[in-house]
Design an enzyme around this catalytic site. Sequence first.
Site, PDB file in Angstrom:
ATOM      1  N   ARG A  12     -35.919 -28.350 -60.730  1.00  0.00           N
ATOM      2  CA  ARG A  12     -36.168 -27.643 -59.469  1.00  0.00           C
ATOM      3  C   ARG A  12     -35.599 -26.213 -59.537  1.00  0.00           C
ATOM      4  O   ARG A  12     -36.314 -25.257 -59.755  1.00  0.00           O
ATOM      5  CB  ARG A  12     -35.565 -28.428 -58.285  1.00  0.00           C
ATOM      6  N   ASP A  13     -34.292 -26.093 -59.406  1.00  0.00           N
ATOM      7  CA  ASP A  13     -33.714 -24.743 -59.365  1.00  0.00           C
ATOM      8  C   ASP A  13     -33.917 -24.027 -60.692  1.00  0.00           C
ATOM      9  O   ASP A  13     -34.114 -22.811 -60.733  1.00  0.00           O
ATOM     10  CB  ASP A  13     -32.220 -24.835 -59.033  1.00  0.00           C
ATOM     11  N   HIS A 211     -22.332 -26.020 -56.280  1.00  0.00           N
ATOM     12  CA  HIS A 211     -23.558 -25.531 -56.926  1.00  0.00           C
ATOM     13  C   HIS A 211     -23.319 -24.077 -57.337  1.00  0.00           C
ATOM     14  O   HIS A 211     -23.195 -23.203 -56.483  1.00  0.00           O
ATOM     15  CB  HIS A 211     -24.713 -25.647 -55.915  1.00  0.00           C
ATOM     16  N   HIS A 213     -24.154 -20.607 -59.881  1.00  0.00           N
ATOM     17  CA  HIS A 213     -24.989 -19.852 -60.814  1.00  0.00           C
ATOM     18  C   HIS A 213     -24.069 -18.992 -61.681  1.00  0.00           C
ATOM     19  O   HIS A 213     -22.990 -18.599 -61.258  1.00  0.00           O
ATOM     20  CB  HIS A 213     -25.985 -18.968 -60.052  1.00  0.00           C
ATOM     21  N   CYS A 244     -34.916 -15.580 -64.492  1.00  0.00           N
ATOM     22  CA  CYS A 244     -36.328 -15.224 -64.420  1.00  0.00           C
ATOM     23  C   CYS A 244     -36.564 -14.148 -65.468  1.00  0.00           C
ATOM     24  O   CYS A 244     -35.909 -13.108 -65.447  1.00  0.00           O
ATOM     25  CB  CYS A 244     -36.660 -14.693 -63.031  1.00  0.00           C
ATOM     26  N   ASN A 253     -28.647 -21.243 -63.254  1.00  0.00           N
ATOM     27  CA  ASN A 253     -27.595 -22.180 -62.876  1.00  0.00           C
ATOM     28  C   ASN A 253     -26.598 -22.293 -64.030  1.00  0.00           C
ATOM     29  O   ASN A 253     -26.900 -21.947 -65.166  1.00  0.00           O
ATOM     30  CB  ASN A 253     -28.213 -23.571 -62.674  1.00  0.00           C
TER      31      ASN A 253
END
Lengths: 313, 313
Positions: A12-13, A211, A213, A244, A253
């Site tokens: 997902r992430d 969570h 990054h 990206c 992440n």
Amino acid sequence: MADVTIVEVGARDGLQNEPEIVSTADKLGLITRMIDAGVRRVEVASFVNPKRVPQMADAEAVIAGLPDRRDVSYIGLCLNKRGVLRAIESREGNKRGVDEAGCVLVASNTFGERNQGQTIDQGIAENREMLRLARENGLVAQVTISAAFGCPFEGYVPPETVVRCVEAMAEAGAEEIALADTIGVGVPAQVTDLFGRVRAAVGDGIRLRAHFHNTRGTGIANAWAAYAAGVNVLDSSLGGLGGCPFAPKAAGNISTEELLFMLDASGVSTGLDLAAAIATNHWFATVMGRTLPSMVAKAGPRPGEYPAANYCV
Amino acid sequence: MADVTIVEVGARDGLQNEPEIVSTADKLGLITRMIDAGVRRVEVASFVNPKRVPQMADAEAVIAGLPDRRDVSYIGLCLNKRGVLRAIESREGNKRGVDEAGCVLVASNTFGERNQGQTIDQGIAENREMLRLARENGLVAQVTISAAFGCPFEGYVPPETVVRCVEAMAEAGAEEIALADTIGVGVPAQVTDLFGRVRAAVGDGIRLRAHFHNTRGTGIANAWAAYAAGVNVLDSSLGGLGGCPFAPKAAGNISTEELLFMLDASGVSTGLDLAAAIATNHWFATVMGRTLPSMVAKAGPRPGEYPAANYCV
């Protein structure tokens, strides 16, 4: 029982910002291999508008193809009530579906308005409904406080704002609350402080998750600080996916292999096998056609396996 | 006084494995800009055999060109007595020279024999002489225990071996002792444990320093653990230099910008200016013809400067 539960969020992430669509089969391959590596909680998809996040357009197809394991908990990310309804629909009839509705509350008015069209207060109201809907339909109702460490528009987020969000979500019946450093701007001292405040606010009855990054290189340090602060559920993505290629400033992440390497070498059990995670990294790199950011997969997990080279100090 | 002293090692450890020779002028440019950014201790060169490390063949030329600052301490790395003699020679006549002889003791028999032709015991004997020579000639006599966290041949190094090395170097009069994770295999729990043992062994009279590589993504986490354990001198290299383009498994030192970002955001003073360090990164990337590994220099130091993008959680 493992000391730490690693939640694999790569499918997902890790993928949502990838411009090239990854096939449903490859997403399922990633999920299945990580389950084989020992993962027992997996974020499998996001119930978002496919026009906004094309990579998640196959959410229902991914969920339909998930291994029918009863010892694994599947998470679908829900940004609004429509998302929770899709999570509920995924279980209708005899379908396996997802087990958890991963709701999201943004801890910044500007970011929330731009991303979800909601202020913090509107987000709190929406998430109350989302958590109730999820719970009433047999889903684990959990929520992530997004941008809890910093906002791309407003800068550092006041800890009082985060605590207010957490208190509201605890009152709304969230079974687990995560703090997310969405833009990767947190540092260990902030992690220690913020989780300390949150734990003090909600008491011991609610499970906390973290969570991170690795946007500014501090993700693994933050993960260790969270663990040291008593947080024993951590999100990570295989290979450190989540950057990206066309937006070099948006990093991924924290990497599952790096998190696992650190925990393994610290004697903290997770139930995951590092060699299997590294093998999955190498396979998924062929899917993506590029090397993934994780460094452990390049360097190898143990010092004795490190090649001789021109070292000095 | 700053809370933490950052020792910039980019011109030595950061470059020594680079196959393309960086010009003396560019090395001096790097050193000078980092001094302008606030660095007050700099590792400027290594006194090694130029046939073994061609990148360091201009050690004396670099030292001859150093800014004649009295508020900056220059370190020359010395792997043997010949190295210390070169450090002493650098100061003869009216020359500025280096201020510190950075000696090296390898905490592994196999690695020591392959790298310096010495067992641990032979290294201890050699370093005793090196420290004495340095001290008698007015140099700061300090030593780094190399491979203190793991050895490429023997695996994890027993902490007792490291403590034995440290005790011997303290007895030999070292003014500062560093533990180096040469192959980047350490984790925070190990850092906490090892520096705790070392501090207990040598007491408060000797300054400790930490030297980390980010080979497996844990370097910044280790730096924070060292700081939390009371170590207030940390090595780092601009941009996270220190990898080798032809040996992808050999990653660089922890990045000065990332270390500085973490300390700045934690309210720990260093005397360095992050914006100046990032500007130096961008300049040096043009010298090297490639982007440097540091992530902070890509993402920017503050959340408000982060660009809007397709974030979610």
